[in-house]
Design a protein around this motif. Sequence first.
Motif, PDB file in Angstrom:
ATOM      1  N   PRO A 174       3.947  12.675   0.106  1.00  0.00           N
ATOM      2  CA  PRO A 174       3.433  13.561  -0.945  1.00  0.00           C
ATOM      3  C   PRO A 174       4.435  14.619  -1.413  1.00  0.00           C
ATOM      4  O   PRO A 174       4.506  14.916  -2.606  1.00  0.00           O
ATOM      5  CB  PRO A 174       2.208  14.218  -0.301  1.00  0.00           C
ATOM      6  CG  PRO A 174       1.770  13.248   0.749  1.00  0.00           C
ATOM      7  CD  PRO A 174       3.047  12.617   1.261  1.00  0.00           C
ATOM      8  N   SER A 175       5.222  15.171  -0.506  1.00  0.00           N
ATOM      9  CA  SER A 175       6.194  16.186  -0.920  1.00  0.00           C
ATOM     10  C   SER A 175       7.305  15.567  -1.776  1.00  0.00           C
ATOM     11  O   SER A 175       7.793  16.203  -2.721  1.00  0.00           O
ATOM     12  CB  SER A 175       6.791  16.912   0.286  1.00  0.00           C
ATOM     13  OG  SER A 175       7.514  16.021   1.104  1.00  0.00           O
ATOM     14  N   LEU A 176       7.674  14.335  -1.470  1.00  0.00           N
ATOM     15  CA  LEU A 176       8.676  13.648  -2.287  1.00  0.00           C
ATOM     16  C   LEU A 176       8.107  13.334  -3.666  1.00  0.00           C
ATOM     17  O   LEU A 176       8.779  13.520  -4.684  1.00  0.00           O
ATOM     18  CB  LEU A 176       9.159  12.367  -1.591  1.00  0.00           C
ATOM     19  CG  LEU A 176      10.179  11.532  -2.351  1.00  0.00           C
ATOM     20  CD1 LEU A 176      11.427  12.342  -2.706  1.00  0.00           C
ATOM     21  CD2 LEU A 176      10.551  10.303  -1.547  1.00  0.00           C
ATOM     22  N   ARG A 177       6.871  12.868  -3.711  1.00  0.00           N
ATOM     23  CA  ARG A 177       6.233  12.604  -5.009  1.00  0.00           C
ATOM     24  C   ARG A 177       6.168  13.878  -5.853  1.00  0.00           C
ATOM     25  O   ARG A 177       6.402  13.850  -7.064  1.00  0.00           O
ATOM     26  CB  ARG A 177       4.841  12.006  -4.813  1.00  0.00           C
ATOM     27  CG  ARG A 177       4.869  10.594  -4.270  1.00  0.00           C
ATOM     28  CD  ARG A 177       3.551   9.845  -4.433  1.00  0.00           C
ATOM     29  NE  ARG A 177       2.365  10.607  -4.162  1.00  0.00           N
ATOM     30  CZ  ARG A 177       1.665  10.592  -3.033  1.00  0.00           C
ATOM     31  NH1 ARG A 177       2.056   9.834  -2.029  1.00  0.00           N
ATOM     32  NH2 ARG A 177       0.569  11.313  -2.890  1.00  0.00           N
ATOM     33  N   ALA A 178       5.885  15.021  -5.201  1.00  0.00           N
ATOM     34  CA  ALA A 178       5.834  16.295  -5.919  1.00  0.00           C
ATOM     35  C   ALA A 178       7.215  16.654  -6.478  1.00  0.00           C
ATOM     36  O   ALA A 178       7.325  17.145  -7.612  1.00  0.00           O
ATOM     37  CB  ALA A 178       5.319  17.396  -5.002  1.00  0.00           C
ATOM     38  N   ARG A 179       8.254  16.405  -5.697  1.00  0.00           N
ATOM     39  CA  ARG A 179       9.618  16.703  -6.163  1.00  0.00           C
ATOM     40  C   ARG A 179       9.980  15.824  -7.358  1.00  0.00           C
ATOM     41  O   ARG A 179      10.560  16.303  -8.340  1.00  0.00           O
ATOM     42  CB  ARG A 179      10.632  16.502  -5.028  1.00  0.00           C
ATOM     43  CG  ARG A 179      12.075  16.707  -5.426  1.00  0.00           C
ATOM     44  CD  ARG A 179      12.354  18.110  -5.892  1.00  0.00           C
ATOM     45  NE  ARG A 179      13.798  18.266  -6.175  1.00  0.00           N
ATOM     46  CZ  ARG A 179      14.296  19.200  -6.948  1.00  0.00           C
ATOM     47  NH1 ARG A 179      13.499  20.102  -7.495  1.00  0.00           N
ATOM     48  NH2 ARG A 179      15.597  19.264  -7.154  1.00  0.00           N
ATOM     49  N   ILE A 222      11.553  -0.143  -4.988  1.00  0.00           N
ATOM     50  CA  ILE A 222      10.315  -0.211  -4.218  1.00  0.00           C
ATOM     51  C   ILE A 222       9.243  -0.976  -4.987  1.00  0.00           C
ATOM     52  O   ILE A 222       8.507  -1.779  -4.408  1.00  0.00           O
ATOM     53  CB  ILE A 222       9.841   1.204  -3.836  1.00  0.00           C
ATOM     54  CG1 ILE A 222      10.810   1.812  -2.808  1.00  0.00           C
ATOM     55  CG2 ILE A 222       8.415   1.189  -3.287  1.00  0.00           C
ATOM     56  CD1 ILE A 222      10.632   3.299  -2.585  1.00  0.00           C
ATOM     57  N   ALA A 223       9.169  -0.759  -6.284  1.00  0.00           N
ATOM     58  CA  ALA A 223       8.187  -1.479  -7.101  1.00  0.00           C
ATOM     59  C   ALA A 223       8.425  -2.986  -7.056  1.00  0.00           C
ATOM     60  O   ALA A 223       7.475  -3.774  -6.988  1.00  0.00           O
ATOM     61  CB  ALA A 223       8.224  -0.976  -8.542  1.00  0.00           C
ATOM     62  N   ILE A 224       9.679  -3.391  -7.078  1.00  0.00           N
ATOM     63  CA  ILE A 224      10.002  -4.816  -6.982  1.00  0.00           C
ATOM     64  C   ILE A 224       9.580  -5.364  -5.627  1.00  0.00           C
ATOM     65  O   ILE A 224       8.945  -6.422  -5.537  1.00  0.00           O
ATOM     66  CB  ILE A 224      11.502  -5.055  -7.234  1.00  0.00           C
ATOM     67  CG1 ILE A 224      11.838  -4.793  -8.703  1.00  0.00           C
ATOM     68  CG2 ILE A 224      11.908  -6.478  -6.830  1.00  0.00           C
ATOM     69  CD1 ILE A 224      13.321  -4.716  -9.001  1.00  0.00           C
ATOM     70  N   LEU A 225       9.911  -4.636  -4.568  1.00  0.00           N
ATOM     71  CA  LEU A 225       9.502  -5.082  -3.228  1.00  0.00           C
ATOM     72  C   LEU A 225       7.985  -5.150  -3.111  1.00  0.00           C
ATOM     73  O   LEU A 225       7.442  -6.094  -2.517  1.00  0.00           O
ATOM     74  CB  LEU A 225      10.069  -4.144  -2.160  1.00  0.00           C
ATOM     75  CG  LEU A 225      11.564  -4.220  -1.912  1.00  0.00           C
ATOM     76  CD1 LEU A 225      11.969  -3.186  -0.864  1.00  0.00           C
ATOM     77  CD2 LEU A 225      11.983  -5.612  -1.473  1.00  0.00           C
ATOM     78  N   ALA A 249       0.806  -1.223   0.000  1.00  0.00           N
ATOM     79  CA  ALA A 249       0.000   0.000   0.000  1.00  0.00           C
ATOM     80  C   ALA A 249       0.840   1.275   0.000  1.00  0.00           C
ATOM     81  O   ALA A 249       0.305   2.364  -0.207  1.00  0.00           O
ATOM     82  CB  ALA A 249      -0.927  -0.004   1.213  1.00  0.00           C
ATOM     83  N   TYR A 250       2.134   1.159   0.215  1.00  0.00           N
ATOM     84  CA  TYR A 250       3.013   2.322   0.342  1.00  0.00           C
ATOM     85  C   TYR A 250       2.987   3.175  -0.928  1.00  0.00           C
ATOM     86  O   TYR A 250       3.140   2.660  -2.033  1.00  0.00           O
ATOM     87  CB  TYR A 250       4.442   1.858   0.638  1.00  0.00           C
ATOM     88  CG  TYR A 250       5.435   2.976   0.717  1.00  0.00           C
ATOM     89  CD1 TYR A 250       5.474   3.815   1.812  1.00  0.00           C
ATOM     90  CD2 TYR A 250       6.331   3.205  -0.321  1.00  0.00           C
ATOM     91  CE1 TYR A 250       6.388   4.860   1.892  1.00  0.00           C
ATOM     92  CE2 TYR A 250       7.249   4.238  -0.255  1.00  0.00           C
ATOM     93  CZ  TYR A 250       7.271   5.055   0.848  1.00  0.00           C
ATOM     94  OH  TYR A 250       8.173   6.081   0.906  1.00  0.00           O
ATOM     95  N   ARG A 251       2.815   4.468  -0.755  1.00  0.00           N
ATOM     96  CA  ARG A 251       2.809   5.393  -1.888  1.00  0.00           C
ATOM     97  C   ARG A 251       3.819   6.519  -1.730  1.00  0.00           C
ATOM     98  O   ARG A 251       3.936   7.365  -2.600  1.00  0.00           O
ATOM     99  CB  ARG A 251       1.409   5.992  -2.081  1.00  0.00           C
ATOM    100  CG  ARG A 251       0.373   4.963  -2.441  1.00  0.00           C
ATOM    101  CD  ARG A 251       0.641   4.380  -3.821  1.00  0.00           C
ATOM    102  NE  ARG A 251      -0.247   3.288  -4.116  1.00  0.00           N
ATOM    103  CZ  ARG A 251       0.080   1.997  -4.144  1.00  0.00           C
ATOM    104  NH1 ARG A 251       1.311   1.625  -3.894  1.00  0.00           N
ATOM    105  NH2 ARG A 251      -0.794   1.076  -4.432  1.00  0.00           N
ATOM    106  N   GLY A 252       4.518   6.566  -0.628  1.00  0.00           N
ATOM    107  CA  GLY A 252       5.545   7.582  -0.437  1.00  0.00           C
ATOM    108  C   GLY A 252       4.983   8.887   0.077  1.00  0.00           C
ATOM    109  O   GLY A 252       3.780   9.128   0.093  1.00  0.00           O
TER     110      GLY A 252
END
Length: 80
Positions: free
Chosen positions: A30-35, A66-69, A25-28
Motif C-alpha cells: 500500500p505505501s508503494l501504491r501511494a507513492r 508485473i501485469a504481463i506476469l 492476486a498480487y496488488r503490491g
Amino acid sequence: TVAFDRGTDPILNFFSEEQARALAAYRGDPSLRARIEELACKSTEGELTDQERAEYEGYVQANKFIAILQAKAKKLLQTE
C-alpha cells in the motif's frame, strides 16, 4: 501479440497453481501504491523533478512487467 505470447508463454511452466493464484492476486504494498499515485499526480501536473521522473518511469516499467506476469498466471489458471 502472437509472437509475444509465443515467446513468453513458456514462463508458465515455472508456476505451480498456488504460485499462479498468488501472482494473479498480487496488488503490491500500500505505501508503494501511494507513492506511485503521488508521482502520477505530480506527473499529470508537470511537477516532477528529474529524479522523480526517473523513479516514476521505473515504477511504470515494473507495473507493466508485473501485469504481463499476472496475465500469464491467469492464463495458466484458466487452462487447469
